[in-house]
Design an enzyme around this catalytic site. Sequence first.
Site, PDB file in Angstrom:
ATOM      1  N   HIS A 137       0.922  -1.234  -0.267  1.00 53.46           N
ATOM      2  CA  HIS A 137      -0.110  -0.047  -0.086  1.00 53.46           C
ATOM      3  C   HIS A 137       0.793   1.127  -0.006  1.00 53.46           C
ATOM      4  O   HIS A 137       0.669   1.980  -0.824  1.00 53.46           O
ATOM      5  CB  HIS A 137      -0.890  -0.025   1.235  1.00 53.46           C
ATOM      6  CG  HIS A 137      -1.313   1.290   1.354  1.00 53.46           C
ATOM      7  ND1 HIS A 137      -2.544   1.984   0.770  1.00 53.46           N
ATOM      8  CD2 HIS A 137      -1.200   2.590   2.384  1.00 53.46           C
ATOM      9  CE1 HIS A 137      -2.945   2.984   1.265  1.00 53.46           C
ATOM     10  NE2 HIS A 137      -2.136   3.477   2.084  1.00 53.46           N
ATOM     11  N   HIS A 142       1.596   5.261  -2.156  1.00 50.98           N
ATOM     12  CA  HIS A 142       2.031   6.535  -1.946  1.00 50.98           C
ATOM     13  C   HIS A 142       3.205   6.929  -2.630  1.00 50.98           C
ATOM     14  O   HIS A 142       3.172   8.333  -2.974  1.00 50.98           O
ATOM     15  CB  HIS A 142       2.159   6.626  -0.318  1.00 50.98           C
ATOM     16  CG  HIS A 142       1.056   6.620   0.474  1.00 50.98           C
ATOM     17  ND1 HIS A 142       0.204   7.809   0.551  1.00 50.98           N
ATOM     18  CD2 HIS A 142       0.345   5.872   1.171  1.00 50.98           C
ATOM     19  CE1 HIS A 142      -1.009   7.547   1.117  1.00 50.98           C
ATOM     20  NE2 HIS A 142      -0.710   6.340   1.734  1.00 50.98           N
ATOM     21  N   GLU A 183      -5.381   9.725   0.238  1.00 49.72           N
ATOM     22  CA  GLU A 183      -5.675   8.461   0.458  1.00 49.72           C
ATOM     23  C   GLU A 183      -6.901   8.182  -0.735  1.00 49.72           C
ATOM     24  O   GLU A 183      -6.818   7.059  -1.432  1.00 49.72           O
ATOM     25  CB  GLU A 183      -6.357   7.916   1.817  1.00 49.72           C
ATOM     26  CG  GLU A 183      -5.295   7.971   2.869  1.00 49.72           C
ATOM     27  CD  GLU A 183      -4.099   6.968   2.770  1.00 49.72           C
ATOM     28  OE1 GLU A 183      -3.077   6.645   3.498  1.00 49.72           O
ATOM     29  OE2 GLU A 183      -4.116   6.045   1.501  1.00 49.72           O
ATOM     30  N   SER A 202      -4.105   1.287  -4.550  1.00 51.90           N
ATOM     31  CA  SER A 202      -3.437   0.100  -4.271  1.00 51.90           C
ATOM     32  C   SER A 202      -4.419  -0.954  -3.782  1.00 51.90           C
ATOM     33  O   SER A 202      -4.118  -2.062  -3.286  1.00 51.90           O
ATOM     34  CB  SER A 202      -2.772   0.422  -2.891  1.00 51.90           C
ATOM     35  OG  SER A 202      -3.412   0.945  -2.093  1.00 51.90           O
TER      36      SER A 202
END
Length: 287
Positions: A137, A142, A183, A202
């Site tokens: 993730h 990110h 996010e 993700s």
Amino acid sequence: NLGVPPVTYGQGDRPPRGNYAAARPDYTCDQDWAAYTEQDHDLYRRLYERQAAQLPELACEEFIEAVQQLGAHDRIPRFDELSERLYRRTRWEVVAVPGLIPEEAFFKLLAERRFPVTHWIRRPEEFDYVVEPDVFHDLFGHVPLLFNPVFADYMQAYGEGGLKASRLDACELLARLYWYTVEFGLIRTPQGVRAYGAGILSSAGELRYSVRSPQPSRVPFGVERIMRTRYKIDTYQATYFVIDSFQQLFDATAPDFAPIYAAVRAQPPIEAGTVLPDETRIPPATA
Ligand code: HBI
Ligand code: FE
């Protein structure tokens, strides 16, 4: 907000997910690349290949270009090698952490242009969903956009804002800004909305859902509107906020947030999924 789980100890014979006891005072730890098993590397490769196949027409262009920078995907990348490449581009580096860390420590690392990446990877049975962010993730979701200069500056500005928010006891409001942009954010493009949020990019199922499904609400980005809006951490989002550009996101962090916090606190929270009467509902992207 995501909160910080109590220090997670392994279940039964499993090793602890993250070794918080071994972390340094700033919560960083070593990646210990040699400790990864063949199964770990194989899991990373399969997660990467599944997501990479979905990117065209769903992820924003900036992400698709940048994700190559992660390097070879048949192994979990070495954070020191990745940091060398990243630092040359935007002066960010990747640092290993045992998992979710307290907000104060998290904001401080962002303010120092050091992105915390969980060093462990999920278990095979968590292939489709893992509650806490794991290395896939954090790296796949990110790190690519940290290669984008404007987004990289937004992330540091967010960290600095977070340190101020801590003093104003406004972390929960600022956590909503992180949640609905970093996010789960969408960005407008001439071809329709595209994903830039790490939680979407993700996720096996949420990437297509967030861009194509008629079910969720998609409304224009607004800091105060976002800070009033609750979110749930274990379902697909009922509301997505759409920015016009990363510059718009960066500019939004320029003003002092104290008056915004006051305005947010003076009004009732907004449930996820709500579209306000005067709000434009942005359509899903068609094929
Ligand atoms: N810790 N390692 C890590 N990664 C995150 O994304 C993270 C965190 N702690 C707190 C947090 N995110 C959120 O509450 C932010 O909104 C602060
Ligand atoms: Fe995340």
